[in-house]
Motif scaffolding. Structure first.
Motif, PDB file in Angstrom:
ATOM      1  N   SER A 140      -1.420  -2.176   9.765  1.00  0.00           N
ATOM      2  CA  SER A 140      -0.809  -0.706   9.967  1.00  0.00           C
ATOM      3  C   SER A 140      -0.110  -1.038  11.491  1.00  0.00           C
ATOM      4  O   SER A 140       0.811  -0.184  11.492  1.00  0.00           O
ATOM      5  N   LEU A 141      -0.300  -2.270  12.136  1.00  0.00           N
ATOM      6  CA  LEU A 141       0.434  -2.366  13.519  1.00  0.00           C
ATOM      7  C   LEU A 141       1.877  -2.888  13.122  1.00  0.00           C
ATOM      8  O   LEU A 141       2.739  -3.043  13.990  1.00  0.00           O
ATOM      9  N   ARG A 142       2.164  -2.946  11.865  1.00  0.00           N
ATOM     10  CA  ARG A 142       3.539  -3.298  11.411  1.00  0.00           C
ATOM     11  C   ARG A 142       4.513  -2.245  11.638  1.00  0.00           C
ATOM     12  O   ARG A 142       5.613  -2.285  11.862  1.00  0.00           O
ATOM     13  N   ARG A 143       3.980  -0.979  11.797  1.00  0.00           N
ATOM     14  CA  ARG A 143       4.790   0.077  12.055  1.00  0.00           C
ATOM     15  C   ARG A 143       5.358  -0.116  13.734  1.00  0.00           C
ATOM     16  O   ARG A 143       6.397   0.750  13.968  1.00  0.00           O
ATOM     17  N   ILE A 193     -10.390   4.999  -3.003  1.00  0.00           N
ATOM     18  CA  ILE A 193     -11.341   4.930  -2.236  1.00  0.00           C
ATOM     19  C   ILE A 193     -11.441   5.653  -1.056  1.00  0.00           C
ATOM     20  O   ILE A 193     -10.260   5.823  -0.414  1.00  0.00           O
ATOM     21  N   GLY A 194     -12.320   6.269  -0.619  1.00  0.00           N
ATOM     22  CA  GLY A 194     -12.346   7.337   0.602  1.00  0.00           C
ATOM     23  C   GLY A 194     -11.837   8.651   0.263  1.00  0.00           C
ATOM     24  O   GLY A 194     -11.589   8.964  -0.785  1.00  0.00           O
ATOM     25  N   ASP A 195     -11.538   9.459   1.331  1.00  0.00           N
ATOM     26  CA  ASP A 195     -11.182  10.945   0.944  1.00  0.00           C
ATOM     27  C   ASP A 195      -9.738  11.499   1.014  1.00  0.00           C
ATOM     28  O   ASP A 195      -9.490  12.502   0.698  1.00  0.00           O
ATOM     29  N   ARG A 196      -8.829  10.395   1.025  1.00  0.00           N
ATOM     30  CA  ARG A 196      -7.389  10.659   1.238  1.00  0.00           C
ATOM     31  C   ARG A 196      -6.657   9.433   0.876  1.00  0.00           C
ATOM     32  O   ARG A 196      -7.094   8.261   0.862  1.00  0.00           O
ATOM     33  N   THR A 197      -5.216   9.622   0.576  1.00  0.00           N
ATOM     34  CA  THR A 197      -4.464   8.433   0.193  1.00  0.00           C
ATOM     35  C   THR A 197      -3.953   7.619   1.571  1.00  0.00           C
ATOM     36  O   THR A 197      -4.004   8.439   2.651  1.00  0.00           O
ATOM     37  N   LEU A 198      -3.654   6.545   1.571  1.00  0.00           N
ATOM     38  CA  LEU A 198      -2.874   5.872   2.804  1.00  0.00           C
ATOM     39  C   LEU A 198      -1.823   6.868   3.341  1.00  0.00           C
ATOM     40  O   LEU A 198      -1.802   6.822   4.420  1.00  0.00           O
ATOM     41  N   THR A 199      -1.096   7.260   2.416  1.00  0.00           N
ATOM     42  CA  THR A 199       0.079   8.084   3.009  1.00  0.00           C
ATOM     43  C   THR A 199      -0.466   9.258   3.807  1.00  0.00           C
ATOM     44  O   THR A 199       0.316   9.725   4.863  1.00  0.00           O
ATOM     45  N   TYR A 210       4.635   1.975   8.351  1.00  0.00           N
ATOM     46  CA  TYR A 210       3.811   0.973   7.579  1.00  0.00           C
ATOM     47  C   TYR A 210       3.848   1.293   6.169  1.00  0.00           C
ATOM     48  O   TYR A 210       3.948   0.335   5.438  1.00  0.00           O
ATOM     49  N   ILE A 211       3.560   2.504   5.959  1.00  0.00           N
ATOM     50  CA  ILE A 211       3.364   3.023   4.548  1.00  0.00           C
ATOM     51  C   ILE A 211       4.611   2.702   3.653  1.00  0.00           C
ATOM     52  O   ILE A 211       4.550   1.962   2.474  1.00  0.00           O
TER      53      ILE A 211
END
Length: 224
Positions: A140-143, A193-199, A210-211
């Protein structure tokens, strides 16, 4: 006392103090492997189950158009990594850089274990969930590109993976590792997976950059 690894990594990469980082990431990989060994369960899932879950998620997703869904579905279907490393463990469920504290002594501590019991997270999953969570937070640091380069991040990810698989007598081939990372990154992207999308997770703090990059990579068959 210490600093979140996410902050530590940004500062060290921007100030060119990165010599120690490869060893640190290797140690984190070793730690996660030992944790998974300690929470290993006598059950496993299969590659077909993983793929079926993704294909259903793609059908219901609004993040890709029909042509893109066909591209991703074809990619998922053509991957055939071994089932050997689909054993179930008790996952941390939030093995992110912000939850790894780099201490003043140069060691680290893993915190924030409540997601293990979160109702929207699975209490049992293959090792790839925690591995992929960590790699996503690194990537995510690609942002911050071009200040932080993909080359630097990939080198640290390789050190982390080397640490995780180093003690295994017959580790998976790199191609198998990357195939599994692709599948699990796509699962995270779709919110399976988890409670939200990566977006949703990366909607602020330049996360959209990053997205955008990750979305292109997934359509190109890459995740790292």
């Amino acid at each position: 006392n210490g600093t979140a690894l996410s902050y530590k990594l940004v500062i060290d990469l921007l100030t060119f103090r990165k010599k120690h980082l490869a060893l640190l990431f290797n140690k984190i990989g070793v730690w996660l492997k030992h944790y998974h060994d300690a929470t290993r369960l006598e059950k496993s899932t299969t590659l077909n189950q993983v793929k079926e879950n993704i294909l259903r998620g793609l059908q219901n997703s609004s993040q890709f158009n029909l042509k893109e869904k066909d591209i991703l579905a074809a990619r998922v279907k053509e991957l055939h990594p071994e089932n050997t490393f689909l054993v179930m463990v008790k996952p941390h469920n939030d093995f992110a850089m912000r939850n790894i504290i780099y201490t003043l002594s140069g060691n680290f501590i893993v915190i924030d274990w409540d997601a293990m019991f979160h109702e929207k997270f699975r209490k049992e999953s293959p090792i790839w969930s925690d591995i992929t969570t960590f790699i996503i937070t690194v990537n995510s640091l690609r942002r911050f590109s071009p200040l932080i380069t993909r080359k630097d991040l990939n080198a640290l990810i390789d050190s982390f993976l080397d640490g995780y698989f180093a003690e295994i007598k017959a580790p998976p081939h790199n191609s198998e590792i990357y195939d599994m990372l692709y599948l699990y990154t796509l699962k995270y992207f779709l919110g399976l997976i988890g409670d939200r999308t990566l977006t949703e997770i990366y909607q602020g703090k330049l996360g959209f950059r990053y997205i955008k990059k990750l979305r292109v990579d997934l359509l190109d068959g890459k995740c790292i």
